[in-house]
Structure formats: C-alpha cells, structure tokens
Design a protein around this motif. Structure first.
Motif, PDB file in Angstrom:
ATOM      1  N   ALA A   1       0.831  -1.204   0.000  1.00  0.00           N
ATOM      2  CA  ALA A   1       0.000   0.000   0.000  1.00  0.00           C
ATOM      3  C   ALA A   1       0.867   1.256   0.000  1.00  0.00           C
ATOM      4  CB  ALA A   1      -0.929  -0.001   1.209  1.00  0.00           C
ATOM      5  N   THR A   2       1.950   1.220   0.770  1.00  0.00           N
ATOM      6  CA  THR A   2       2.859   2.369   0.806  1.00  0.00           C
ATOM      7  C   THR A   2       3.539   2.557  -0.544  1.00  0.00           C
ATOM      8  OG1 THR A   2       3.263   1.932   3.148  1.00  0.00           O
ATOM      9  CG2 THR A   2       4.819   3.372   2.020  1.00  0.00           C
ATOM     10  N   ALA A   3       3.949   1.486  -1.186  1.00  0.00           N
ATOM     11  CA  ALA A   3       4.589   1.580  -2.499  1.00  0.00           C
ATOM     12  C   ALA A   3       3.604   2.105  -3.540  1.00  0.00           C
ATOM     13  CB  ALA A   3       5.138   0.217  -2.916  1.00  0.00           C
ATOM     14  N   ALA A   4       2.355   1.661  -3.466  1.00  0.00           N
ATOM     15  CA  ALA A   4       1.347   2.134  -4.410  1.00  0.00           C
ATOM     16  C   ALA A   4       1.067   3.622  -4.212  1.00  0.00           C
ATOM     17  CB  ALA A   4       0.071   1.327  -4.264  1.00  0.00           C
ATOM     18  N   LEU A   5       0.942   4.051  -2.955  1.00  0.00           N
ATOM     19  CA  LEU A   5       0.693   5.471  -2.676  1.00  0.00           C
ATOM     20  C   LEU A   5       1.893   6.336  -3.073  1.00  0.00           C
ATOM     21  CD1 LEU A   5      -1.181   5.316   0.733  1.00  0.00           C
ATOM     22  CD2 LEU A   5      -2.109   5.930  -1.486  1.00  0.00           C
ATOM     23  N   THR A   6       3.098   5.832  -2.869  1.00  0.00           N
ATOM     24  CA  THR A   6       4.294   6.570  -3.262  1.00  0.00           C
ATOM     25  C   THR A   6       4.363   6.698  -4.782  1.00  0.00           C
ATOM     26  OG1 THR A   6       5.429   5.709  -1.321  1.00  0.00           O
ATOM     27  CG2 THR A   6       6.791   6.668  -3.035  1.00  0.00           C
ATOM     28  N   GLY A   7       4.011   5.654  -5.486  1.00  0.00           N
ATOM     29  CA  GLY A   7       3.992   5.698  -6.948  1.00  0.00           C
ATOM     30  C   GLY A   7       2.968   6.674  -7.486  1.00  0.00           C
ATOM     31  N   ILE A   8       1.790   6.698  -6.866  1.00  0.00           N
ATOM     32  CA  ILE A   8       0.745   7.647  -7.278  1.00  0.00           C
ATOM     33  C   ILE A   8       1.190   9.083  -7.002  1.00  0.00           C
ATOM     34  CG2 ILE A   8      -1.594   8.431  -6.784  1.00  0.00           C
ATOM     35  CD1 ILE A   8      -2.323   5.477  -6.297  1.00  0.00           C
ATOM     36  N   ALA A   9       1.800   9.322  -5.840  1.00  0.00           N
ATOM     37  CA  ALA A   9       2.260  10.669  -5.486  1.00  0.00           C
ATOM     38  C   ALA A   9       3.380  11.131  -6.420  1.00  0.00           C
ATOM     39  CB  ALA A   9       2.730  10.706  -4.043  1.00  0.00           C
ATOM     40  N   ALA A  10       4.269  10.215  -6.794  1.00  0.00           N
ATOM     41  CA  ALA A  10       5.369  10.573  -7.695  1.00  0.00           C
ATOM     42  C   ALA A  10       4.844  10.875  -9.095  1.00  0.00           C
ATOM     43  CB  ALA A  10       6.395   9.448  -7.738  1.00  0.00           C
ATOM     44  N   ALA A  11       3.810  10.131  -9.510  1.00  0.00           N
ATOM     45  CA  ALA A  11       3.238  10.380 -10.835  1.00  0.00           C
ATOM     46  C   ALA A  11       2.511  11.715 -10.879  1.00  0.00           C
ATOM     47  CB  ALA A  11       2.292   9.255 -11.213  1.00  0.00           C
ATOM     48  N   ALA A  12       1.934  12.135  -9.767  1.00  0.00           N
ATOM     49  CA  ALA A  12       1.195  13.394  -9.733  1.00  0.00           C
ATOM     50  C   ALA A  12       2.128  14.601  -9.710  1.00  0.00           C
ATOM     51  CB  ALA A  12       0.277  13.428  -8.523  1.00  0.00           C
ATOM     52  N   GLN A  13       3.370  14.424  -9.303  1.00  0.00           N
ATOM     53  CA  GLN A  13       4.309  15.542  -9.170  1.00  0.00           C
ATOM     54  C   GLN A  13       5.349  15.521 -10.289  1.00  0.00           C
ATOM     55  OE1 GLN A  13       5.962  15.224  -5.294  1.00  0.00           O
ATOM     56  NE2 GLN A  13       4.071  15.735  -4.257  1.00  0.00           N
ATOM     57  N   GLN A  14       4.915  15.407 -11.511  1.00  0.00           N
ATOM     58  CA  GLN A  14       5.835  15.346 -12.639  1.00  0.00           C
ATOM     59  C   GLN A  14       6.392  16.723 -12.988  1.00  0.00           C
ATOM     60  OE1 GLN A  14       7.152  12.792 -14.355  1.00  0.00           O
ATOM     61  NE2 GLN A  14       6.244  11.501 -12.800  1.00  0.00           N
ATOM     62  N   GLY A  15       5.767  17.773 -12.570  1.00  0.00           N
ATOM     63  CA  GLY A  15       6.270  19.108 -12.860  1.00  0.00           C
ATOM     64  C   GLY A  15       5.604  19.706 -14.087  1.00  0.00           C
ATOM     65  N   ALA A  16       6.224  20.749 -14.583  1.00  0.00           N
ATOM     66  CA  ALA A  16       5.649  21.511 -15.686  1.00  0.00           C
ATOM     67  C   ALA A  16       6.361  21.190 -17.003  1.00  0.00           C
ATOM     68  CB  ALA A  16       5.742  22.991 -15.385  1.00  0.00           C
ATOM     69  N   GLY A  17       6.702  19.948 -17.236  1.00  0.00           N
ATOM     70  CA  GLY A  17       7.446  19.575 -18.438  1.00  0.00           C
ATOM     71  C   GLY A  17       6.700  19.868 -19.718  1.00  0.00           C
ATOM     72  N   ASP A  18       5.431  19.462 -19.788  1.00  0.00           N
ATOM     73  CA  ASP A  18       4.653  19.698 -21.007  1.00  0.00           C
ATOM     74  C   ASP A  18       4.412  21.191 -21.233  1.00  0.00           C
ATOM     75  OD1 ASP A  18       4.517  17.011 -21.524  1.00  0.00           O
ATOM     76  OD2 ASP A  18       2.585  16.749 -20.519  1.00  0.00           O
ATOM     77  N   THR A  19       4.143  21.907 -20.156  1.00  0.00           N
ATOM     78  CA  THR A  19       3.911  23.348 -20.277  1.00  0.00           C
ATOM     79  C   THR A  19       5.164  24.063 -20.769  1.00  0.00           C
ATOM     80  OG1 THR A  19       2.346  23.217 -18.459  1.00  0.00           O
ATOM     81  CG2 THR A  19       3.141  25.400 -19.046  1.00  0.00           C
ATOM     82  N   LEU A  20       6.311  23.689 -20.237  1.00  0.00           N
ATOM     83  CA  LEU A  20       7.553  24.323 -20.670  1.00  0.00           C
ATOM     84  C   LEU A  20       7.882  23.976 -22.114  1.00  0.00           C
ATOM     85  CD1 LEU A  20       9.776  23.949 -17.500  1.00  0.00           C
ATOM     86  CD2 LEU A  20       8.665  25.994 -18.369  1.00  0.00           C
ATOM     87  N   ARG A  21       7.556  22.769 -22.545  1.00  0.00           N
ATOM     88  CA  ARG A  21       7.773  22.412 -23.951  1.00  0.00           C
ATOM     89  C   ARG A  21       6.919  23.276 -24.872  1.00  0.00           C
ATOM     90  NH1 ARG A  21       7.245  16.959 -21.956  1.00  0.00           N
ATOM     91  NH2 ARG A  21       9.323  16.147 -21.585  1.00  0.00           N
ATOM     92  N   VAL A  22       5.667  23.486 -24.482  1.00  0.00           N
ATOM     93  CA  VAL A  22       4.769  24.309 -25.301  1.00  0.00           C
ATOM     94  C   VAL A  22       5.254  25.747 -25.331  1.00  0.00           C
ATOM     95  CG1 VAL A  22       2.433  25.243 -25.433  1.00  0.00           C
ATOM     96  CG2 VAL A  22       2.773  22.816 -24.996  1.00  0.00           C
ATOM     97  N   VAL A  23       5.652  26.276 -24.176  1.00  0.00           N
ATOM     98  CA  VAL A  23       6.145  27.659 -24.118  1.00  0.00           C
ATOM     99  C   VAL A  23       7.408  27.805 -24.958  1.00  0.00           C
ATOM    100  CG1 VAL A  23       7.173  29.381 -22.574  1.00  0.00           C
ATOM    101  CG2 VAL A  23       5.082  28.206 -21.910  1.00  0.00           C
ATOM    102  N   LEU A  24       8.302  26.837 -24.886  1.00  0.00           N
ATOM    103  CA  LEU A  24       9.526  26.891 -25.679  1.00  0.00           C
ATOM    104  C   LEU A  24       9.229  26.833 -27.170  1.00  0.00           C
ATOM    105  CD1 LEU A  24      12.612  26.933 -25.627  1.00  0.00           C
ATOM    106  CD2 LEU A  24      12.537  24.444 -25.547  1.00  0.00           C
ATOM    107  N   LEU A  25       8.342  25.950 -27.574  1.00  0.00           N
ATOM    108  CA  LEU A  25       7.987  25.828 -28.984  1.00  0.00           C
ATOM    109  C   LEU A  25       7.320  27.101 -29.506  1.00  0.00           C
ATOM    110  CD1 LEU A  25       7.773  23.989 -31.490  1.00  0.00           C
ATOM    111  CD2 LEU A  25       5.529  23.316 -30.658  1.00  0.00           C
TER     112      LEU A  25
END
Length: 78
Positions: A7-31
């Motif tokens: 359960a802890t590993a599953a919750l940690t995986g979900i939390a890590a997936a939710a905190q990916q950052g602004a990668g897609d937004t920065l790609r769009v702004v750069l393009l």
C-alpha cells in the motif's frame, strides 16, 4: 489484512506520478517562443531586400529636403 508495504509503495507511486512538474507546459512555451521569434525575425527582415539596389536615393518618397516643403532657397527653414 492488506500488506502495508504494498500500500505504501502504491501510494508513493501515485504521489510521484502526480508531481511530474511543468514539463509539457515548458515544452509548449519553448515551442511557441521559437516559432514567434522566427516569425518576428521574418517580419522585421522581409523589407530589407526589396527594391534598394536599383532605386535612386533622390527619388525616395520619404526623402524631404532641409529647406521645407516649398524647396525655396529663401525659405525660413533653410
């Protein structure tokens, strides 16, 4: 009773997936900024190559003499 480690590993995986950052937004702004910069450069540089080689400098429409609109030597602006 469920295993706490799974359960802890599953919750940690979900939390890590939710905190990916602004990668897609920065790609769009750069393009968009790169495309905008290219369009701005094209817009500013497109007029430099038009009709400058065969044009007589005295025939330019925006060229006015220092004597004013009348061109008279006795003008007050001479």
């Amino acid at each position: 009773m469920p295993d706490i480690a799974e359960a802890t590993a599953a919750l940690t995986g979900i939390a890590a997936a939710a905190q990916q950052g602004a990668g897609d937004t920065l790609r769009v702004v750069l393009l968009v900024s790169m495309v905008g910069g290219a369009l701005l450069a094209w817009f500013l540089l497109r007029g430099y190559g038009r009709g400058r080689a065969d044009e007589d400098p005295s025939e330019r429409s925006g060229d006015t003499s220092a004597r004013g609109a009348s061109g008279d030597a006795g003008d007050a602006n001479a």
